[in-house]
Design an enzyme around this catalytic site. Structure first.
Site, PDB file in Angstrom:
ATOM      1  CG  ASP A  52      -0.226   0.006   2.533  1.00 22.74           C
ATOM      2  OD1 ASP A  52       0.844  -0.619   2.642  1.00 22.74           O
ATOM      3  OD2 ASP A  52      -0.695   0.666   3.487  1.00 22.74           O
ATOM      4  CG  HIS A  91      -1.190  -7.313  -1.912  1.00 19.51           C
ATOM      5  ND1 HIS A  91      -2.457  -7.403  -2.421  1.00 19.51           N
ATOM      6  CD2 HIS A  91      -1.215  -6.249  -1.071  1.00 19.51           C
ATOM      7  CE1 HIS A  91      -3.221  -6.449  -1.918  1.00 19.51           C
ATOM      8  NE2 HIS A  91      -2.489  -5.736  -1.085  1.00 19.51           N
ATOM      9  CG  ASP A 117       3.807 -15.724  -7.189  1.00 20.54           C
ATOM     10  OD1 ASP A 117       3.775 -14.569  -6.722  1.00 20.54           O
ATOM     11  OD2 ASP A 117       4.468 -16.039  -8.197  1.00 20.54           O
ATOM     12  CD  GLU A 165       0.855  -5.751   1.842  1.00 22.97           C
ATOM     13  OE1 GLU A 165      -0.049  -6.354   2.432  1.00 22.97           O
ATOM     14  OE2 GLU A 165       0.934  -4.503   1.819  1.00 22.97           O
TER      15      GLU A 165
END
Ligand code: 9MR
Length: 581
Positions: free
Chosen positions: A177, A505, A550, A559
């Site tokens: 993020d 991610h 994956d 992530e």
């Protein structure tokens, strides 16, 4: 056309779900010539014979397994073969008669990986353009300038009421993020500085090809400074309190930073943020203070550390409770919590760093004693930072300062070595010949960093404290695990190995239109919790050490994050420093 694209996409993601089809599991990046070298063979017994041939096709090794081990989760039997006697650098082929796997033995085997694991932080930088000269195809324009960050109502004061604006630019994106969190930043920066303290010459020589390369400061410290500078802006100068995070109310979609338009806020001052900040600034002031260019920074950081610590003493239990906060304040915030309900380890760590930086036993000694309790070593994590105090003390064991307060601290050497011995006792029965990863509890969100590289770092401290090579050897076994000798056969660092994680991610990797992910990132790893199941396709396995997907939607197993890469950078760099001596 759309149908075709969908079919293609699902074909790609299906192939991405599979484990490594090759049953011969090795460190895919490379073994140091002098290292212990083992491979694990899936579903094999004692009878099979193995051979290794060199590039010219000549047989240079042959043998049988030294033992087998049965997985407590999948019941799969694996054979462990040991080819440590092969010490000549080269590229080899290991065969079981049916399948083959390449083996690389070379000097400085993990040196490129060590560099990439730090360079990854450059790729995570926010608020500045990432230039082609340094990042190649991963160049991107500046975004998230964070010069117009709003005070969230949870963080409002008279002087900075809700809706007022501060500037808090720079630093690193936390993970997949785009937000920035103090608790995790402090932990990450400090762990990187721990490794620097133990191997300064090695890290001073790392040439990272970043914008600061060529200045008087080692690139490694320049990179870490990027996040320290951001952290400095997260303290409210009026009271010393530190905001828990700088975030959008909701996670952004899978888009590039320039396409993000949500307002960003600083949210809630907390005790954990203040203490992690205090510890990190105090530690940074010691390390950077040795460079004339950073004299001013060192003084400023130490003052900020003292102010943050004093705030925490006045506010000793302001915990981050996102749900409660959302009942009271708008906008609601749904991003990462880094919520820690026990801050005694943060008090211990901050007091220890402040003591080491100020020598003021009267001011900080009592807190250390009170928070030590019956101290037992546990691997550090973002929420359990007590052992970072131990690491800093170990680095200062020879300093006159430490002898001043020896009576207040337990025998750290013994504590670390005792932990390390327990870990080593696991190896002879371990499925992958590793000290880490042998119990169900070893596998959780972010376990590769904590269970394998984090433990590896603890073993390297034990090696440094005793000079006994068995700890170094054991640490290398954990590196082998991360790099392919494991239950899925993935090399869990992007851009490395013959079967690497390809779909982390990570918004930057997925939204950039480039197939290969940003290199040098350690993924979270197998996590039987599978907390992301409502968003992902079926995992290919539910077993603890195989619960890995994956797939870019798998935030619980795939992530990337700065704390995980900090431990990778500290672990692999330190290993490479020892093995290249
Ligand atoms: O690393 C964190 C892990 O220990 C927690 O179990 C998990 C769930 O709360 O959150 C992880 O941290 C995430 C953070 O909250 C937001 N950015 C991404 C982090 C890595 O997944």
């Amino acid at each position: 056309m759309r149908l075709l694209t969908t079919l293609l996409v699902s074909a790609v993601s299906l192939s991405a779900l599979a484990q490594n089809p090759n049953p011969i599991r090795v460190n895919q990046v490379g073994y140091y010539p002098a290292a212990e070298k083992t491979a694990a063979i899936e579903q094999a017994g004692m009878a099979s014979k193995y051979t290794i041939t060199n590039a010219a096709g000549k047989k240079v090794w042959s043998g049988k397994a030294k033992r087998t081990a049965v997985s407590p989760w999948s019941n799969k039997q694996r054979a462990i073969i040991d080819f440590s006697t092969l010490t000549t650098p080269g590229e080899y082929t290991l065969s079981n008669g049916k399948e083959t796997q390449q083996i690389i033995i070379k000097d400085a085997a993990l040196s490129d990986l060590a560099k990439a694991s730090v360079k990854a932080f450059y790729l995570q930088r926010t608020g500045e353009p990432i230039l082609e000269k340094y990042a190649g195809v991963y160049a991107r324009p500046a975004a998230h300038l964070d010069t117009y960050v709003m005070i969230h109502p949870s963080a409002a004061t008279d002087r900075r009421p809700a809706g007022s604006i501060i500037s808090s630019p720079g630093g690193w994106y936390d993970a997949g993020d785009f937000n920035k969190y103090i608790v995790n930043s402090g932990y990450s920066v400090s762990l990187m500085l721990c490794a620097y303290e133990m191997c300064p010459e090695y890290y001073q020589k790392l040439d990272l090809n970043i914008p600061e390369s060529g200045n008087a400061i080692p690139d490694y410290l320049d990179e870490v400074m990027v996040n320290l500078r951001w952290m400095q802006t997260m303290q409210d100068p009026a009271d010393g309190g530190v905001y828990h995070k700088l975030t959008t109310p909701n996670f952004e979609g899978f888009v590039m930073p320039v396409d993000c338009h949500q307002q960003r806020y600083v949210v809630a001052k907390t005790t954990a943020a203040a203490l992690d900040f205090a510890a990190t600034m105090a530690k940074a002031s010691r390390i950077y203070g040795k460079f004339p260019e950073f004299k001013y920074f060192a003084a400023q950081a130490l003052q900020q550390a003292k102010d943050a610590y004093a705030w925490a003493e006045r506010n000793p239990r302001v915990l981050y409770r996102q749900n409660e906060m959302n009942q009271k304040f708008k906008p609601e915030v749904q991003t990462g919590a880094y919520d820690d309900m026990n801050v005694s380890d943060e008090f211990l760590w901050a007091a220890a760093e402040l003591l080491l930086s100020t020598g003021d036993l009267n001011r900080y000694g009592e807190s250390i004693v009170r928070n030590l309790g019956n101290f037992e070593f546990s691997l550090p994590t973002w929420g359990n930072v007590a052992s970072l105090a131990v690491y800093s003390a170990v680095a200062a064991l020879d300093s006159p300062l430490l002898s001043q307060y020896k009576q207040y601290i337990p025998d750290f050497k013994n504590i670390v070595v005792k932990y390390a011995d327990k870990a080593l006792a696991e190896i002879p029965t371990s499925c992958f010949n590793t000290p880490g990863g042998n119990s169900e509890k070893s596998f959780f969100w972010g376990c590769l960093s904590e269970t394998f590289s984090g433990q590896g770092i603890a073993l390297l401290y034990a090696y440094r404290l005793t000079g006994d090579k068995k700890y170094l050897t054991a640490a290398l076994e954990n590196a082998d695990y991360l790099l392919g000798r494991n239950a899925t056969g993935y090399c869990y660092v992007t851009g490395f190995g013959s079967f690497p994680s390809m779909h982390p991610h990570q918004r930057l990797s997925e939204a950039d239109g480039i197939e290969a992910p940003l290199p040098g990132f350690l993924v979270g790893g197998p996590n039987p919790g599978q907390q992301d199941r409502t968003n992902t396709p079926e995992y290919s396995s539910k077993f603890a050490d195989e619960s890995y997907l994956d797939h870019m939607a798998s935030y619980a197993s795939n992530e990337i994050a700065i704390n995980w890469n900090a431990s990778l950078a500290a672990f692999i760099g330190w290993l490479d420093a020892e093995m290249s001596k």
